[in-house]
Design an enzyme around this catalytic site. Structure first.
Site, mmCIF file in Angstrom:
data_model
loop_
_atom_site.group_PDB
_atom_site.id
_atom_site.type_symbol
_atom_site.label_atom_id
_atom_site.label_comp_id
_atom_site.label_asym_id
_atom_site.label_seq_id
_atom_site.Cartn_x
_atom_site.Cartn_y
_atom_site.Cartn_z
ATOM 1 N N GLU A 195 32.872 18.421 -7.946
ATOM 2 C CA GLU A 195 31.965 18.103 -6.841
ATOM 3 C C GLU A 195 31.997 19.151 -5.729
ATOM 4 O O GLU A 195 30.959 19.657 -5.311
ATOM 5 C CB GLU A 195 32.310 16.722 -6.275
ATOM 6 C CG GLU A 195 31.477 16.325 -5.091
ATOM 7 C CD GLU A 195 31.887 14.973 -4.531
ATOM 8 O OE1 GLU A 195 31.412 14.623 -3.434
ATOM 9 O OE2 GLU A 195 32.681 14.255 -5.173
ATOM 10 N N ASP B 289 39.231 14.481 0.155
ATOM 11 C CA ASP B 289 38.228 14.208 -0.880
ATOM 12 C C ASP B 289 38.039 15.405 -1.805
ATOM 13 O O ASP B 289 37.091 16.163 -1.651
ATOM 14 C CB ASP B 289 36.892 13.857 -0.203
ATOM 15 C CG ASP B 289 35.871 13.298 -1.172
ATOM 16 O OD1 ASP B 289 36.226 13.033 -2.323
ATOM 17 O OD2 ASP B 289 34.715 13.115 -0.760
ATOM 18 N N GLU C 210 39.339 29.363 -4.426
ATOM 19 C CA GLU C 210 39.974 29.012 -3.153
ATOM 20 C C GLU C 210 39.810 30.151 -2.155
ATOM 21 O O GLU C 210 39.497 29.917 -0.983
ATOM 22 C CB GLU C 210 41.454 28.707 -3.361
ATOM 23 C CG GLU C 210 42.180 28.339 -2.064
ATOM 24 C CD GLU C 210 43.638 28.005 -2.284
ATOM 25 O OE1 GLU C 210 44.247 27.402 -1.384
ATOM 26 O OE2 GLU C 210 44.182 28.344 -3.356
ATOM 27 N N GLU D 7 43.858 9.681 -8.642
ATOM 28 C CA GLU D 7 42.468 9.958 -8.971
ATOM 29 C C GLU D 7 42.255 11.471 -8.927
ATOM 30 O O GLU D 7 42.358 12.091 -7.876
ATOM 31 C CB GLU D 7 41.531 9.243 -7.996
ATOM 32 C CG GLU D 7 40.057 9.436 -8.327
ATOM 33 C CD GLU D 7 39.149 8.590 -7.443
ATOM 34 O OE1 GLU D 7 39.484 7.405 -7.193
ATOM 35 O OE2 GLU D 7 38.121 9.110 -6.980
ATOM 36 N N LYS E 85 35.578 -0.458 -5.480
ATOM 37 C CA LYS E 85 35.533 0.306 -4.238
ATOM 38 C C LYS E 85 35.025 -0.646 -3.168
ATOM 39 O O LYS E 85 33.947 -1.236 -3.322
ATOM 40 C CB LYS E 85 34.589 1.501 -4.376
ATOM 41 C CG LYS E 85 34.364 2.272 -3.078
ATOM 42 C CD LYS E 85 33.349 3.396 -3.283
ATOM 43 C CE LYS E 85 33.070 4.139 -1.985
ATOM 44 N NZ LYS E 85 32.078 5.230 -2.168
ATOM 45 N N GLU F 211 33.111 3.863 3.417
ATOM 46 C CA GLU F 211 31.836 4.558 3.601
ATOM 47 C C GLU F 211 30.690 3.592 3.880
ATOM 48 O O GLU F 211 29.583 3.740 3.383
ATOM 49 C CB GLU F 211 31.519 5.419 2.374
ATOM 50 C CG GLU F 211 32.535 6.501 2.111
ATOM 51 C CD GLU F 211 32.183 7.374 0.934
ATOM 52 O OE1 GLU F 211 32.195 8.612 1.095
ATOM 53 O OE2 GLU F 211 31.891 6.821 -0.141
#
Length: 843
Positions: free
Chosen positions: A411, A383, A529, A405, A298, A302
């Protein structure tokens, strides 16, 4: 053995803690009836200790023994009559030079199984494939399939990795495991690799059983000190534990390590000293771990260091590592999660959009990467949100291998405290057709290499298991790990079929167990959702803190680019080319045209691509704001059904797992109401448009805590306001003062459900007692931080809001209801409201 079989027939099992997950090898019903069709011997074509074939032999022995009570005897007979033979095709041919068998073409890691009565042949293209075949055979027989069959199975993608975001010590980013909700790292402790790696081996076993071939063991936010020779030696110990299961070790690198650890003045990827530094690191790692899978990097994201620090390209950065790996056949997986939060400002630039970042940063680089580079792309442009479109970057990298990914650790999706079965979401993404050059271009076909003729594409799953015996913090969450492996092997898999397999292997094949867990699981993603964030608005979680509880206001004015651009009249990101950020234009022309036009944009992505009035009519005929209100009520109503469904399985699930799951489902039902009310009240306040059905802001069964008679409690203004009913709660007047809140009930005499909404912060363990007159109804403690595993919060907010219900309480009109709160530490026993509900009614 007889007793075990009777126990299985009764639908009960000894207490289980989840450690064996779907590899329980539990006795099945009528096991003795299958004895005649089972092998009694075992021929392992490689008996070398630690080889995947010897591991397969051990699993077959353990599995058939556990499921059927069969004791396999090692056989010297190379053809294995009435035996199970396991090994590679080449090993079988060497052992049986005169035997001619027809096996369809096997790719790397593929396997072939042939069953004829008690004669079973499991052959892999390589030893790992043989082990996969053994696990697949055991999965079938554990589900009661002992009939004759022949099958060949090849993985559709060569990269089937999992990423562990583990830190070397507990004080690392977000704790021992970043975004991990199942306990401490199974690999690291106090800055070192654990001495006891038993759990790491058990993890490798689980992963091998679903076809995973590599694990990146440390956080993508990597610690450079792992390059110390002593720690490299210890990493080799992890690799040794992995190797019998065919699992390769992958390793995350800190891009600035040459400077942070190596003492160089630079980490410029084109600097010769930096190149030499990384080649030396790679040589040293492979000297210890000759079968290491490669690196995960990475960089320039960020605020982290990367090639952009020196005005180099992302390809320059990836190629630096790829070249060091080439002589070892290792691969460099380079994350596309690149964006600059320091310069994202929607006030300054209306066209600013984090969703555009990946394509912008990788623009023009498609033919610049070394052949052993894989670009790892999050499934959506932002994300891990509850709904995102497929990332457009997949359509731009046509000469570069890519991996999707996916996040198994939830999360933004309830952090394993909420059940959310993710396979239906993944299936939608994998089946999505990007229509590159107006030709069929399903994401799954890009990932298996067939669309763009790439050779090392595939899958990366963020798993983040921990030392908790449930692995992920929740028994039901393990269905996501199981499903991930199945999709990485074959994207054609069906989410419901995967779920059925997992239920049978993890719990039982009891019809009620199958029905209930299927119903809960298949409804869970749509429900989440609905009560978190719908119409493509993203998951309206607190973006600034734990990414867990509701905080829709945090979505705007932040530097992270997860914006809704909601004001008093309008909502949604305008990502059109015509008026907005241009994100729609990053897609191939057919898809771009669909997303550009509000009429052809699916409603479930409307607010992702369009900025509209709250009164905008959807295809359903509802306005956006009314859809919000209805969806949040509908989603939370579905969550209310989960505990009752689960309770119907009492006696059919072992006590430990039954109570573990029930606790979380009850919690989820209560927290879904927090989500419902927080989001709806926020947008009611924002838009000033009332709910047509009169529900939002009107709660006839509630007694606000601030309206009660208070002694030792005081009124507290909650922030954000929508995290409390009426924007207020009560807290004790000091950390050592017991508080009492009381009120006289005017309801008619009868039985009621009494619910208390309170806040469970991580800064103490307050206790509460609920009384009717002088009779205690119940007592509880604020200790969920030790139970749920979700991200903690010290604040009185949507993260800590929770609910407890006492059912069927006899209430007499005129009785005094009293809450007694005893603070602990810095937690002031906060209370939001009490609901006095007719039995079966939801607040």
């Amino acid at each position: 053995m007889k007793g075990l079989l009777l126990l299985a027939v009764a639908g009960l099992a000894a207490a289980e803690d989840g450690l064996n997950a779907w590899l329980r090898y539990a006795p099945i019903q009528n096991a003795q009836a299958f004895q005649a069709r089972l092998p009694t011997g075992l021929v392992a074509l490689n008996t070398t200790s630690g080889s995947p074939v010897s591991t397969a032999a051990r699993e077959l022995t353990q599995g058939l023994g556990g499921i059927f009570g069969v004791r396999l005897a090692a056989s010297a007979e190379p053809r294995g009559r009435n035996a199970v033979t396991v090994g590679t095709v080449a090993q079988f041919t060497d052992a049986n030079p005169t035997v001619r068998i027809h096996i369809p073409e096997l790719k790397e890691d593929g396997f072939h199984i042939n069953v004829e009565g008690g004669s079973v042949r499991i052959l892999g293209q390589n030893e790992r494939g043989a082990l996969y075949g053994a696990f697949h055979y055991l999965s079938l027989v554990a589900q009661g399939n002992v009939s004759d069959f022949s099958l060949t199975s090849n993985p559709q993608a060569p990269v089937r990795w999992v990423n562990q975001w583990d830190n070397t010590q507990d004080g690392g980013t977000h704790g021992s495991v970043e975004r991990g909700y199942g306990g401490k790292s199974v690999f690291f402790w106090e800055g070192r690799i654990r001495e006891d790696l038993t759990r790491a081996g058990q993890y490798a076993r689980l992963l091998a059983s679903i076809g995973i071939n590599a694990v990146v063991v440390n956080n993508v936010n990597a610690n450079a000190t792992l390059l110390h020779p002593e720690l490299m030696d210890s990493l080799a110990r992890i690799a040794n534990v992995f190797r019998p299961y065919g699992i390769q070790l992958g390793f995350s690198l800190n891009f600035a390590a040459p400077q942070l650890y190596g003492g160089l003045s630079t980490f410029d990827p084109l600097d010769k000293s930096v190149i030499n530094f990384w080649q030396n690191v790679t040589d040293n790692l492979y000297a210890r771990i000759p079968d290491m899978a490669g690196y995960l990097v990475k960089a320039s994201s960020e605020g982290q260091p990367g090639p952009l620090t020196y005005n180099r390209t992302l390809a320059d950065g990836a190629n630096l590592f790829a070249r060091t790996l080439q002589k070892y056949n290792g691969i460099c997986v380079f994350r596309a999660f690149v964006y600059d939060h320091r310069n994202l400002n929607q006030t300054v630039d209306w066209k600013a959009d984090r969703a555009n970042a990946a394509v912008q940063f990788f623009n023009g680089l498609d033919n610049k990467f070394e052949p052993n580079v894989v670009v790892q792309i999050k499934y959506g442009p932002i994300d891990f949100q509850v709904r995102e479109p497929v990332s457009p970057l997949f359509s731009h990298l046509r000469k570069t291998s890519t991996a999707v990914e996916l996040q198994i650790t939830q999360e933004y999706l309830g952090q394993q405290a909420h059940v959310v079965y993710l396979a239906p979401m993944w299936k939608e993404l994998l089946d999505f057709d990007l229509r590159v050059d107006s030709k069929p271009s399903r994401l799954s076909d890009i990932l298996n290499g067939s669309r763009f003729n790439t050779s090392i594409s595939g899958y990366a799953g963020v798993v983040n298991v921990g030392m908790n015996t449930t692995w992920l913090g929740s028994h039901l969450a393990m269905s996501n790990l199981y499903a991930y492996g199945k999709f990485a092997w074959s994207a054609a898999s069906d989410p419901k079929d995967i779920l059925t397999e997992w239920i049978k292997l993890t719990f039982s094949d009891d019809a009620d167990v199958l029905r209930v867990i299927t119903e809960i699981s298949m409804q869970s993603w749509p429900a989440y959702e609905n009560y978190s964030g719908n119409l493509g608005i993203q998951t309206l979680a607190d973006i600034l803190l734990g990414h867990y509880g509701p905080n829709p206001g945090s979505q705007d004015g932040n530097p992270w680019g997860q914006w809704t651009r909601a004001d008093a009249d309008t909502i949604g990101m305008d990502r059109t080319v015509k008026n907005g950020t241009g994100n729609a234009g990053q897609y191939p022309s057919e898809i771009a045209s669909m997303y550009e036009n509000i009429e052809t944009t699916p409603d479930n992505l409307l607010l992702w691509f369009h900025h509209v009035p709250y009164t905008q009519k959807l295809k359903s005929g509802k306005t956006v704001i009314q859809h919000f209100y209805d969806a949040h009520y509908n989603g939370s109503a579905v969550a209310q059904t989960f505990p009752k469904l689960w309770e119907s399985l009492k006696g059919k699930i072992d006590k430990e797992r039954y109570e573990h799951v029930l606790y979380r489902l009850v919690y989820q039902a209560g927290h879904s109401l927090v989500w419902r009310d927080s989001v709806n009240n926020f947008y009611l306040n924002k838009s000033s448009i009332p709910d047509e059905k009169g529900r939002v802001g009107n709660y006839k069964y509630r007694i606000e805590a601030e309206s009660m008679d208070l002694k030792g409690y005081r009124v507290y203004n909650v922030h954000p306001f929508e995290a409390a009913s009426g924007a207020k709660a009560i807290v004790t007047t000091s950390n050592s003062t017991q508080g009492t809140a009381s009120t006289v009930l005017g309801v008619e005499t009868g039985k009621y459900d009494l619910s208390v909404n309170y806040y469970d912060q991580v800064i103490g363990n307050s206790t509460w007692e609920l009384f009717l007159d002088e009779t205690m109804v119940g007592k509880w403690k604020g200790d969920q931080e030790y139970i749920l595993g979700k991200a903690g919060s010290p604040y009185i907010d949507g993260q800590t809001a929770t609910r407890i219900t006492f059912k069927g309480v006899q209430v007499t009109k005129g009785s005094t209801l009293k809450i007694v709160g005893t603070p602990d530490g810095l937690e002031p026993a906060p209370v939001d409201y009490v609901s006095v509900l007719p039995e079966g009614v939801i607040d």
